[in-house]
Scaffold this active site. Structure first.
Site: not given
Ligand code: PMP
Length: 432
Positions: A21, A149, A250, A279
């Site tokens: 970003y 997100y 998620d 993650k």
């Molecule tokens: N879902 C959530 C809840 C996240 O926090 C993130 C990463 N910030 C993602 C999906 C996307 O993961 P990545 O950055 O490994 O593509």
């Protein structure tokens, strides 16, 4: 030519490399990190700063961990990668067994992928292909709540919050999804039953079009570090069953103990139909993710034409990542992680909550190993970022949010120093 000094390195970074970003005209010079060890980042000029971010939730056991290093080295010396089409290997299988042990017990089938965003794409494709296989192809849209997100790839982006997300730039090319307000009832507070009404109304009207509801259970991360009531998940699970809508959790940020439970769904004792993890799955060593689904979904997709699930990335099931993930999960499961997180939670609460009386602070909230100081106004990144470093801590705020999710190995004096660094920085910018 390649033995560059600091100025040469930073010049190339600033002019040629995108950061997350970021603008290529960014006025903020990134910190040049030369080493990371335990809970410390070492800068090029010899500063040692406490990492409050765990590299965006991922480095749960700290950096340069001997167990994870050994797992990586051993696997590297054996085989770093082979294709997963038609081949398999011990690291992928052992990791699967460990994942099956810790996820909700209805989830029995695992799809490995390369990143969190891709695992969300995979989950969404699974949901669409499931309904296609059941001759209900009209169920191909998604419902979600505001403030969420789920990643930066195309369909993941379509279920991110329309205001905080990137919808205004990409709206003409993004699929249009259904959004409901996020629950107003907060985690640990009173449940307001009207919080689920919008979901009920939406499902009544559009259930024939909706494949799945996707959300971040309990903690919305990048959409505002917002902790909502467990009862929302309980009610949502019931409505999804009633209206034949799949539930996708998620858990990319919340998984592996961060909220005090192995997965945040456990706060509400619910089982999703599909769960995404990423993650911290490799302890922050490399990018890797998994999407786990029920037997009903896997069987329905497999029993009906085309009879295969339509996804297969080049680096699927990468042995190096699987070996590290496997070692990482064993480290976690063989530790007293619930007690560790409870202690981190207690100390974050004790040390950060006095900030709530500061005139520039709106709210302080803590859950598990997550501490959030929400300011009244958006922070000035250019000003505040170097001050955190000056006070010996690595904190990367966004918008109004100054937040930390320390590594689980952080001891109480390090956590004290981290909280002090946050307080001193806030005092320096906004006064005492
Ligand atoms: N879902 C959530 C809840 C996240 O926090 C993130 C990463 N910030 C993602 C999906 C996307 O993961 P990545 O950055 O490994 O593509």
């Amino acid at each position: 030519m390649y033995n560059m000094n600091y100025s040469e390195l930073i010049a190339i970074d600033k002019h040629h490399i995108w950061h997350p970003y970021s603008s290529i005209n960014s006025p903020v010079t990134p910190e040049l990190i030369s080493r990371a060890d335990g809970v410390y980042l070492h800068t090029h000029d010899g500063k040692q700063i406490i990492d409050g971010m765990s590299s965006w939730w991922s480095a749960i056991h700290g950096y340069n961990h001997s167990t994870l290093n050994n797992a990586a080295t051993e696997q590297l010396n054996n085989m770093s990668h082979v294709m997963f089409g038609g081949l398999t290997h011990r690291p992928a299988i052992e990791l699967a067994a460990k994942i099956l042990d810790i996820v909700p017990q209805n989830l029995r089938h695992i799809f490995y992928s390369d990143s969190g965003s891709v695992s969300v794409e995979v989950a969404m494709k699974m949901a669409v292909q499931y309904w296609y296989s059941k001759n209900q192809a009209s169920k191909h849209r998604f419902a979600t709540m505001r403030g969420g997100y789920h990643g930066d790839t195309w369909h993941a982006m379509s279920v991110c919050d329309p205001e905080n997300g990137m919808h205004n730039i990409f709206s003409d090319s993004l699929p249009q999804q259904f959004f409901v307000p996020r629950p107003q009832s907060l985690f640990g507070g009173t449940w307001h039953s009207e919080d689920i009404d919008a979901v009920h109304e939406l499902f009544k009207k559009h259930h024939t079009e909706i494949a799945a509801f996707i959300l971040e259970p309990i903690v919305q991360g990048a959409g505002g570090m917002y902790f909502y009531h467990r009862q929302f998940l309980v009610e949502l699970r019931t409505l999804c069953n009633e209206f034949n809508i799949l539930l996708i959790a998620d858990e990319i940020a919340t998984g592996f103990g961060r909220t005090g439970k192995m997965f945040a769904c456990e706060h509400a004792n619910i089982e999703p139909d599909i769960l995404c993890m990423g993650k911290s799955i490799t302890g922050g060593y490399m990018s890797f993710a998994a999407t786990v689904c029920t037997t009903k979904i896997a069987q329905t997709i497999s029993d009906n034409a085309p009879g295969v699930f339509m996804h297969g990335p080049t680096f699927m099931g990468n042995p190096l990542a699987c070996a590290v993930a496997s070692a990482n999960i064993s480290l976690l499961c063989n530790s007293e992680w619930q007690d560790t997180i409870a202690l981190l939670e207690q100390q974050l609460q004790t040390e950060l909550s006095p900030l709530e009386s500061h005139s520039a602070v709106h709210k302080v909230r803590v859950l598990g190993a997550i501490g959030v100081v929400e300011m009244k106004e958006a922070v000035d990144m250019k000003k505040i970022q170097p001050l955190f470093v000056k006070h010996g801590v690595w904190i990367r705020p966004f918008g109004k949010l100054i937040y930390t999710m320390p590594a689980y190995i952080m001891n109480s004096s390090e956590l004290h120093n981290l909280c002090e660094g946050i307080k001193q920085t806030i005092h320096e910018v906004y006064g005492k």
